[in-house]
Motif scaffolding. Structure first.
Motif, mmCIF file in Angstrom:
data_model
loop_
_atom_site.group_PDB
_atom_site.id
_atom_site.type_symbol
_atom_site.label_atom_id
_atom_site.label_comp_id
_atom_site.label_asym_id
_atom_site.label_seq_id
_atom_site.Cartn_x
_atom_site.Cartn_y
_atom_site.Cartn_z
ATOM 1 N N PRO A 79 38.227 49.077 36.434
ATOM 2 C CA PRO A 79 36.935 49.501 36.991
ATOM 3 C C PRO A 79 35.768 49.362 36.022
ATOM 4 C CG PRO A 79 38.648 51.072 37.580
ATOM 5 C CD PRO A 79 39.262 50.114 36.599
ATOM 6 N N THR A 80 36.010 49.582 34.733
ATOM 7 C CA THR A 80 34.925 49.451 33.765
ATOM 8 C C THR A 80 34.447 48.001 33.663
ATOM 9 O OG1 THR A 80 36.556 49.228 31.970
ATOM 10 C CG2 THR A 80 35.704 51.430 32.427
ATOM 11 N N SER A 81 35.378 47.051 33.774
ATOM 12 C CA SER A 81 35.000 45.636 33.724
ATOM 13 C C SER A 81 34.239 45.230 34.978
ATOM 14 C CB SER A 81 36.255 44.764 33.570
ATOM 15 O OG SER A 81 36.844 44.929 32.297
ATOM 16 N N ARG A 82 34.587 45.837 36.095
ATOM 17 C CA ARG A 82 33.896 45.516 37.342
ATOM 18 C C ARG A 82 32.404 45.841 37.237
ATOM 19 N NH1 ARG A 82 35.428 44.591 42.616
ATOM 20 N NH2 ARG A 82 37.621 44.899 42.067
ATOM 21 N N GLU A 83 32.069 46.850 36.441
ATOM 22 C CA GLU A 83 30.675 47.258 36.274
ATOM 23 C C GLU A 83 30.003 46.581 35.079
ATOM 24 O OE1 GLU A 83 29.132 49.086 38.527
ATOM 25 O OE2 GLU A 83 31.026 49.089 39.653
ATOM 26 N N ASN A 84 30.706 45.697 34.401
ATOM 27 C CA ASN A 84 30.148 44.990 33.254
ATOM 28 C C ASN A 84 28.959 44.133 33.694
ATOM 29 O OD1 ASN A 84 29.595 43.113 31.189
ATOM 30 N ND2 ASN A 84 31.694 43.227 30.436
ATOM 31 N N PRO A 85 27.772 44.326 33.103
ATOM 32 C CA PRO A 85 26.586 43.569 33.520
ATOM 33 C C PRO A 85 26.766 42.055 33.432
ATOM 34 C CG PRO A 85 25.961 45.411 32.124
ATOM 35 C CD PRO A 85 27.452 45.327 32.073
ATOM 36 N N LYS A 88 28.891 40.929 36.324
ATOM 37 C CA LYS A 88 28.086 40.946 37.546
ATOM 38 C C LYS A 88 27.140 39.748 37.578
ATOM 39 C CE LYS A 88 27.992 45.858 38.785
ATOM 40 N NZ LYS A 88 27.116 47.029 39.035
ATOM 41 N N ASP A 89 26.568 39.416 36.432
ATOM 42 C CA ASP A 89 25.659 38.284 36.353
ATOM 43 C C ASP A 89 26.398 36.983 36.652
ATOM 44 O OD1 ASP A 89 23.203 36.967 35.849
ATOM 45 O OD2 ASP A 89 23.826 36.523 33.808
ATOM 46 N N GLN A 91 29.025 36.640 38.563
ATOM 47 C CA GLN A 91 29.255 36.600 40.009
ATOM 48 C C GLN A 91 27.990 36.183 40.750
ATOM 49 O OE1 GLN A 91 31.657 40.032 41.649
ATOM 50 N NE2 GLN A 91 31.475 40.750 39.550
#
Length: 399
Positions: A79-85, A88-89, A91
């Motif tokens: 979950p912490t990696s999913r929120e990695n800016p 996200k960029d 993606q």
């Protein structure tokens, strides 16, 4: 007559006591069995807690993730990696790229997991990039049909990428299970292979939780997955050409060429040797400087016809204007001014100019440049030299 009810009441009272005693014994037995079972369950739970590695904080394991066969494993994004800016960029860049490529098909991707798992988007994207038509059903609703389509698409993708050294980090099951890491791996590979006109964020890594089942016990561990590296290393995956060979003999830091240009005017050789560790390295630098000067001479030979002159390849070609004009001179035609920005004001307009120059190169029979417009605009000397060297080898004898 009066005593009969008394005897009856006494008898009934004795019977009730007997029943209560029996139920009490039965209830006590049940309670003891229940407590014994609770103790046994608690003991087993404690044993498993000791033997099973603790799950990372915040990691959520869904029921389907625990239903594994013996020795099977399942990967999940932390979950912490999913929120990695940066993740996200990455993606966002991939989504924008897909939407741009599939604009004519009126396909709009909003999320990679939900829009790529059934194979429809991946099929259309691969067909657009490769120019191949895959023999698959256009629309599939059933799970079996979706996996069959994915199988066909991934077989074509793997056949294309595997010879170029790509590690296959995706599968039919992982894509269909909406494994975001597998989907991103696949899209990054396609984007890099087909030289997508996008800039992938560098050094994007994620943590993946690996769940394995051993002797009936779930074991978890963390694994780091590198999705992108540096732009230079990612570009290195492409097929090598003559320019790559030249780069092998060039100094590691190309900006040293700029220093040598000034040292050539200085008679103090000791000053030059302070910059380099050996005579061999010095030879390589001057060899590369010679190539640099040859490219400057080549472009000025043609740009001088428009009273233009280049002294710094890295900066003067960054906005794409000289590149567009140079292509017109080399191919002997006038480029209409409405096709490009003569005085670009922002990054997007500069990228447009360089991309337009690349189109002119392809129209002239050259292969699509390996460099990306964004890299030229960002003053990447190696990318700029690669583009100009390609023009030099094809037009060096033109007047």
């Amino acid at each position: 007559m009066a005593g009969a009810p008394v005897r009856s009441a006494t008898s009934q009272s004795g019977k009730m006591k007997k029943d209560e005693s029996f139920l009490g014994k039965l209830g006590g037995t049940l309670v003891r069995k229940k407590k014994s079972k609770e103790v046994s369950d608690l003991h087993e739970e404690g044993k498993n807690a000791i033997n099973t590695p603790m799950l990372p904080s915040g990691t959520e394991i869904h029921p389907e993730d625990t239903m594994l066969e013996e020795n099977a494993e399942r990967n999940m994004l932390d979950p912490t990696s999913r929120e990695n800016p940066k993740f996200k960029d990455l993606q966002r860049v991939l989504i924008d790229w897909i939407n741009n490529e599939l604009e004519e098909d009126r396909i709009i991707v909003k999320g990679l997991e939900e829009d790529c798992y059934d194979g429809q988007v991946l099929q259309k994207l691969f067909e657009k990039l490769s120019g191949r038509k895959l023999n698959v059903a256009e629309v599939t609703q059933s799970e079996i049909g979706q996996k069959q389509k994915l199988q066909t698409v991934l077989e074509a993708v793997n056949e294309l990428l595997r010879p170029h050294g790509w590690s296959i980090e995706w599968s039919v099951d992982s894509i269909h299970a909406k494994n975001l890491v597998a989907i991103v791996y696949l899209l990054v590979a396609l984007a890099m292979h087909y030289l997508a006109p996008i800039r992938l964020p560098e050094h994007v890594s994620v943590q993946v939780v690996v769940v394995k089942k051993r002797e009936g016990i779930l074991q978890t561990s963390h694994v780091t997955k590198e999705l992108t590296s540096t732009t230079e290393m990612m570009m290195g995956r492409f097929e090598r050409d003559a320019f790559d060979t030249l780069l092998d003999h060039a100094p590691d830091k190309l900006n040293v060429v700029k220093k040598v240009k000034y040292l050539k005017r200085d008679s103090n050789l000791q000053k030059a040797l302070c910059l380099v560790p050996s005579y061999f390295t010095l030879f390589k630098i001057f060899f590369y400087t010679s190539l640099h000067q040859s490219l400057v001479t080549f472009v000025n030979k043609h740009l001088n016809k428009l009273n233009l002159e280049v002294t710094e390849l890295e900066s003067q070609f960054a906005d794409g204007v000289y590149l567009v004009l140079l292509m017109g001179l080399l191919e002997n035609y006038f480029v209409p001014l409405y096709n490009f920005f003569l005085t670009p004001e922002n990054f997007e307009q500069k990228v447009h100019n360089v991309a337009f120059a690349f189109e002119l190169m392809q129209d002239g029979g050259l292969k699509k440049p390996k460099a990306r417009p964004e890299d030229v605009v960002n003053l990447n000397l190696k990318s700029t030299l690669r583009v100009l060297y390609n023009l030099f080898t094809n037009y060096k004898n033109s007047e």
